[in-house]
Design an enzyme around this catalytic site. Sequence first.
Site, PDB file in Angstrom:
ATOM      1  N   TYR A   1       8.561   7.675   7.878  1.00  0.00           N
ATOM      2  CA  TYR A   1       7.550   6.612   7.974  1.00  0.00           C
ATOM      3  C   TYR A   1       7.965   5.435   7.078  1.00  0.00           C
ATOM      4  O   TYR A   1       7.844   4.270   7.447  1.00  0.00           O
ATOM      5  CB  TYR A   1       6.181   7.161   7.555  1.00  0.00           C
ATOM      6  CG  TYR A   1       5.032   6.242   7.913  1.00  0.00           C
ATOM      7  CD1 TYR A   1       4.474   6.258   9.187  1.00  0.00           C
ATOM      8  CD2 TYR A   1       4.507   5.346   6.984  1.00  0.00           C
ATOM      9  CE1 TYR A   1       3.425   5.407   9.535  1.00  0.00           C
ATOM     10  CE2 TYR A   1       3.456   4.495   7.319  1.00  0.00           C
ATOM     11  CZ  TYR A   1       2.919   4.538   8.596  1.00  0.00           C
ATOM     12  OH  TYR A   1       1.891   3.696   8.929  1.00  0.00           O
TER      13      TYR A   1
ATOM     14  N   TYR B   1      -5.038   6.228  10.983  1.00  0.00           N
ATOM     15  CA  TYR B   1      -4.806   6.653  12.364  1.00  0.00           C
ATOM     16  C   TYR B   1      -5.809   7.762  12.685  1.00  0.00           C
ATOM     17  O   TYR B   1      -6.100   8.601  11.825  1.00  0.00           O
ATOM     18  CB  TYR B   1      -3.419   7.269  12.533  1.00  0.00           C
ATOM     19  CG  TYR B   1      -2.255   6.351  12.262  1.00  0.00           C
ATOM     20  CD1 TYR B   1      -1.677   5.606  13.284  1.00  0.00           C
ATOM     21  CD2 TYR B   1      -1.674   6.266  10.991  1.00  0.00           C
ATOM     22  CE1 TYR B   1      -0.579   4.785  13.052  1.00  0.00           C
ATOM     23  CE2 TYR B   1      -0.571   5.451  10.746  1.00  0.00           C
ATOM     24  CZ  TYR B   1      -0.035   4.711  11.789  1.00  0.00           C
ATOM     25  OH  TYR B   1       1.055   3.913  11.549  1.00  0.00           O
TER      26      TYR B   1
ATOM     27  N   PRO C   1       4.463   1.604  19.744  1.00  0.00           N
ATOM     28  CA  PRO C   1       4.035   0.985  18.482  1.00  0.00           C
ATOM     29  C   PRO C   1       3.640   1.981  17.388  1.00  0.00           C
ATOM     30  O   PRO C   1       3.572   1.607  16.220  1.00  0.00           O
ATOM     31  CB  PRO C   1       2.832   0.137  18.900  1.00  0.00           C
ATOM     32  CG  PRO C   1       2.349   0.724  20.178  1.00  0.00           C
ATOM     33  CD  PRO C   1       3.547   1.291  20.855  1.00  0.00           C
TER      34      PRO C   1
ATOM     35  N   LYS D   1       7.595   0.777  14.125  1.00  0.00           N
ATOM     36  CA  LYS D   1       9.033   0.711  13.850  1.00  0.00           C
ATOM     37  C   LYS D   1       9.762  -0.447  14.532  1.00  0.00           C
ATOM     38  O   LYS D   1      10.894  -0.770  14.159  1.00  0.00           O
ATOM     39  CB  LYS D   1       9.705   2.032  14.288  1.00  0.00           C
ATOM     40  CG  LYS D   1       9.308   3.232  13.449  1.00  0.00           C
ATOM     41  CD  LYS D   1       9.772   3.040  12.026  1.00  0.00           C
ATOM     42  CE  LYS D   1       9.345   4.140  11.102  1.00  0.00           C
ATOM     43  NZ  LYS D   1       9.296   3.736   9.702  1.00  0.00           N
TER      44      LYS D   1
ATOM     45  N   HIS E   1       0.848  -1.200   0.000  1.00  0.00           N
ATOM     46  CA  HIS E   1       0.000   0.000   0.000  1.00  0.00           C
ATOM     47  C   HIS E   1       0.882   1.247   0.000  1.00  0.00           C
ATOM     48  O   HIS E   1       2.085   1.170   0.243  1.00  0.00           O
ATOM     49  CB  HIS E   1      -0.971  -0.031   1.187  1.00  0.00           C
ATOM     50  CG  HIS E   1      -0.309  -0.153   2.520  1.00  0.00           C
ATOM     51  ND1 HIS E   1       0.226  -1.338   2.986  1.00  0.00           N
ATOM     52  CD2 HIS E   1      -0.079   0.748   3.496  1.00  0.00           C
ATOM     53  CE1 HIS E   1       0.747  -1.151   4.181  1.00  0.00           C
ATOM     54  NE2 HIS E   1       0.588   0.109   4.519  1.00  0.00           N
TER      55      HIS E   1
HETATM   56  C1  PHB Z   1      -0.399  -2.872  13.249  1.00  0.00           C
HETATM   57  O1  PHB Z   1      -0.982  -3.246  12.228  1.00  0.00           O
HETATM   58  O2  PHB Z   1      -0.282  -3.626  14.223  1.00  0.00           O
HETATM   59  C2  PHB Z   1       0.153  -1.499  13.299  1.00  0.00           C
HETATM   60  C3  PHB Z   1       0.088  -0.705  12.171  1.00  0.00           C
HETATM   61  C4  PHB Z   1       0.595   0.584  12.206  1.00  0.00           C
HETATM   62  C5  PHB Z   1       1.150   1.070  13.379  1.00  0.00           C
HETATM   63  C6  PHB Z   1       1.211   0.269  14.505  1.00  0.00           C
HETATM   64  C7  PHB Z   1       0.710  -1.025  14.469  1.00  0.00           C
HETATM   65  O3  PHB Z   1       1.627   2.328  13.410  1.00  0.00           O
END
Ligand code: PHB
Length: 399
Positions: free
Chosen positions: A390, A206, A298, A302, A78
Amino acid sequence: MGIEDIVKTGVAIVGGGPAGLLLSQRLHLEGVDNVVLECRSREHVLGRVRAGVLEWGSVEVLRDSDVGGRLDIDGHEHDGADIVWGGEHRLTIDTKKYADRPMMAYGQTNITEDLYAARAAMGGIVVDEAERVTLHDIDTHHPSVGYTKNGDSHRIDCVFIAGCDGFHGVSRQSIPRTERREFEKEYPFGWLGILSETPPLPDLIYANSERGFALCSMRNPMLSRYYIQCELDTNLDDWPDERFWEELKLRFPRNIGDAIVTGASIEKSIAPLRSFVSEPMSYGRLFLAGDAAHIVPPTGAKGLNLAISDVFYLSRALVAQIKHGDERYLSSYSDMALRRVWGAARFSWWLTGLLHRFPAQGSFDLRAQQQELSYLASSDAHMRSVCEQYAGLPFEDLT
Ligand code: PHB
Ligand code: APR
């Protein structure tokens, strides 16, 4: 207690999580003998649900390690992720556009399975349920690792030890306290996460909402991962699925909330957020990689990517030393790895601050946070910088 069995190898790897297994795989492909010691059962290691977004650099390292087969089929490529805030605004962290590389959604659980399968197929030695693992003589030329299994004592004599045993492991603690410097930050909240066998939203999104942070993520077309910011003393029993779904939806604008497909959760857990870095990442013949040396919150996913980049640097360094007598990479391993670690540690800290609600956040802090999101949405320069991080900072080589 008498030693019953002594094995000699090039590299004794403590910890059979993604870092230890990937290091074992890469060393084996280069003809460097190694043994992995894992204290938990295979079932336990494979049952852990963790993050699932890979930087493109990580995808390339996995492919180069002959474990990219299933990832290339099942992984979801993606172009980045979206952020929504204020109940109506939306921006896209388009890594493809601004950093020229996409992202890949693929769960750490799958990576660990792939690595175990690859190790088994190549005849790699992975000792499960190794108890009382201890490191010896790490500041000498003849280090060793002791452990017991089924009541019998074993010793591995090696040239180097790789400490890949996660945050709670023994490796970091084997470095004298006076030789380590620790940097730590705890956040006043956690993430309550669920996994459900429902189709995910097409995008990773997010949310910074007045009810707190939330995230819609994915594992595969019929497996979704969702998180909401929660208080540190949250009790899982207070969060039946219905309450979770209701709260999750409230943290997104109506149209997104309505699009979330709900269903029974198959896993539910709470993780506190923490940043931690231990310096240096080596001492004598011991080299740390992954969570053994650092933890990131999280936000931004990273942790796994850092474990992979540490292993990229460490495998290159060990191979150069053991096969070619070239010690330049090994002597610069800690400094080189730490530069990338701090890059990700800073970014995860920053993204955590941007997207969460803090208990002590005053009205000024809140406005500044909203302003930064608006600025990110309107400034190409800021967006480019965020996308570069990112998507993952580049790997270094010796200059
Ligand atoms: C996840 O899919 O577990 C996940 C994805 C993005 C993040 C943190 C965790 O920033
Ligand atoms: N002896 C042997 N093995 C140990 C010991 C010990 N004393 N202590 C811990 N271990 C094992 C753990 O059981 C675990 O399987 O070391 C392994 C470490 O694995 P991880 O914790 O997954 O750490 P790492 O391989 O560095 O992977 C980092 O995991 O926590 C996530 O976000 C993080 O995604 C990142 C990834």
